[in-house]
Design an enzyme around this catalytic site. Sequence first.
Site, mmCIF file in Angstrom:
data_model
loop_
_atom_site.group_PDB
_atom_site.id
_atom_site.type_symbol
_atom_site.label_atom_id
_atom_site.label_comp_id
_atom_site.label_asym_id
_atom_site.label_seq_id
_atom_site.Cartn_x
_atom_site.Cartn_y
_atom_site.Cartn_z
ATOM 1 N N HIS A 1 1.067 -1.404 -0.243
ATOM 2 C CA HIS A 1 0.130 0.487 0.062
ATOM 3 C C HIS A 1 1.006 0.967 -0.080
ATOM 4 O O HIS A 1 0.684 2.374 -0.459
ATOM 5 C CB HIS A 1 -0.800 0.194 1.259
ATOM 6 C CG HIS A 1 -1.998 -0.960 0.992
ATOM 7 N ND1 HIS A 1 -3.179 -0.349 0.483
ATOM 8 C CD2 HIS A 1 -2.390 -1.988 1.932
ATOM 9 C CE1 HIS A 1 -4.029 -1.628 0.160
ATOM 10 N NE2 HIS A 1 -3.006 -2.569 0.906
ATOM 11 N N ASP B 1 0.121 4.007 -1.995
ATOM 12 C CA ASP B 1 -0.216 5.707 -1.641
ATOM 13 C C ASP B 1 1.014 6.674 -2.802
ATOM 14 O O ASP B 1 0.220 7.479 -2.957
ATOM 15 C CB ASP B 1 0.618 6.032 -0.595
ATOM 16 C CG ASP B 1 -0.846 5.146 0.147
ATOM 17 O OD1 ASP B 1 -1.765 5.709 -0.235
ATOM 18 O OD2 ASP B 1 -0.524 5.210 1.680
ATOM 19 N N ASP C 1 -8.605 4.944 -6.369
ATOM 20 C CA ASP C 1 -7.806 5.422 -7.970
ATOM 21 C C ASP C 1 -8.958 5.950 -7.823
ATOM 22 O O ASP C 1 -8.631 6.345 -9.069
ATOM 23 C CB ASP C 1 -7.454 4.110 -7.931
ATOM 24 C CG ASP C 1 -7.938 3.560 -8.623
ATOM 25 O OD1 ASP C 1 -9.447 3.355 -7.790
ATOM 26 O OD2 ASP C 1 -7.650 2.857 -9.695
#
Lengths: 189, 367
Positions: B221, B225, B251
């Site tokens: 993740h 990010d 997203d």
Amino acid sequence: MQTLLDRAIGEFMREVYGIERWQDILDQMSQGLIDTGPDGAGYAGAMREAARRLAKPEADLFEDLGAWLARHEPIRRLLRFSGSNFRDFVMRLDELPDRAHMVVPELRMPSILIRQDDSNTVTIELTEAQAGWPPVLGGILRGMADDYGALGLILVEGDVITVRISDESFSEDRGFQLGDPYHAATASR
Amino acid sequence: MRIPEPQISFSTPTLQRLLPMHLLMAPDGEILGTGPTLRKVLGRKCRKIGEVLTQARATTGQSLIDEIATAATRGERLFLRLTEPPHLTLRGHAVAAAGSETAILINLGFGIGLTDAVSHAGLTDQDFAPAELAMELLFLHEANRAALSELSNFNQQLQAAREAAELQAHTDPLTGLTNRRGVELVLSAALKTFRDGKGAGFALAQLDLDRFKDVNDRLGHAAGDRVLCDVADILKEAIRSNDTAARVGGDEFLLILRDLNDAATLDRLACRIIRRIEERIPEKLPGCTVSASVGIVLSEHYRNLTEDRILHDADVALYRSKYGGRGRVTILSEVLPVEPALPAGTVAQDDADRLDRTDDDGISHRA
């Protein structure tokens, strides 16, 4: 108006204790990580925690707060309304709660009893004082003795403060003039 | 039996202590005596009252001395003004002096002009009789000023904190773009401008990353990010200062482009964004090919446009890009039927991800 009081304590603590360390205490308090005892989540409770972390007696920190308050020009001026010299100031301290109440009704300053023991010794007794008050007042007295240029011994024991004035004009008086300090500079003479 | 009225007489020092603001006047206006505080205020020695004081209120046409005498007889208030700057007004009353047939005793005070008087004459607490409230008034005046200035500082800080909090509430903490709540505000403002017939209309672009799930799955993740932040940077660079870029979901991004209704320009803009996303991402993430699909709606195609409608239609345009092979732009050139042909959310992410990109260079597709 509690805001004014908290702001004063907050400003004092940031100055003497440091912005980050003070903020750390407030953060931990707001998360319930600190047991603040009878003062609850107020700034007085945070001050106690700061004293604990500094390994300093709480009373010393409260006394420093009092002296710090008396050094602030607007507050110093308001205090100087209470007497034309230090002895007068001490003898008229019993007016202080009423004066304070006029300005900050929520302050809940304890009542003050004045007793003159001999020509140079005055005993000040606070009634139903919350724990911080006697040392705060002791600090204010210490600060104002300097302000008037008097030499005095100030002793705080429980709810009783003893003031021994040994020299009324030991050093220079910082001075106090009536009139609007905000306009004093432009006032015509 | 009637008790005779006591006759009281004062020595001058007593009178001065009792009434520090008094003036004793002979019938011809000669000053026979003044209290110590009034002397300070008058500032100089003088013989006649007219040299230092004048009537503050021109009313009767009487001379100063006659007016004082009348006030003494009728028990009226007196308003007198200093003849010299700062022309302070004093108020008080006059009485016939006891033990004298002719002399008049005037006692004066400052009223609301106290603060000015104190500054002017350099008065101290010793200058006021103990029974006077002058010191209390000065104290309150000062306390009030101090408390007000402290509170006004406090209010300014509160205001700053409130503005910061408001900004945070409308900002996506990860990318610094506007969040969904912020979009609602910006969009409703854009719609209002549109409905009022102002401006040239606006475009709403919805952008969804392709194969973003791969990044999260394969690289974690934190890497995901970073991709989102990179995309945010690309969007910020691509738009003008009065446009808005927002992250509205994992997203999913939105662009609100003001005064822009030219399909060709929008197409170029969207293609540029897609290209930059494709170029930028693989360098940092080996093995992952991230792209983006875009759906665009123009406000000018609508007569009664609502937020829900334009968001829904942008969603439809986006999924046409997804179905069309991803990495492409769809600009709706007509109004969709009110009953949506393809309700939002009918295309599951997995379905969309299973679609293969068929048309490598045809990143633009018009519906």
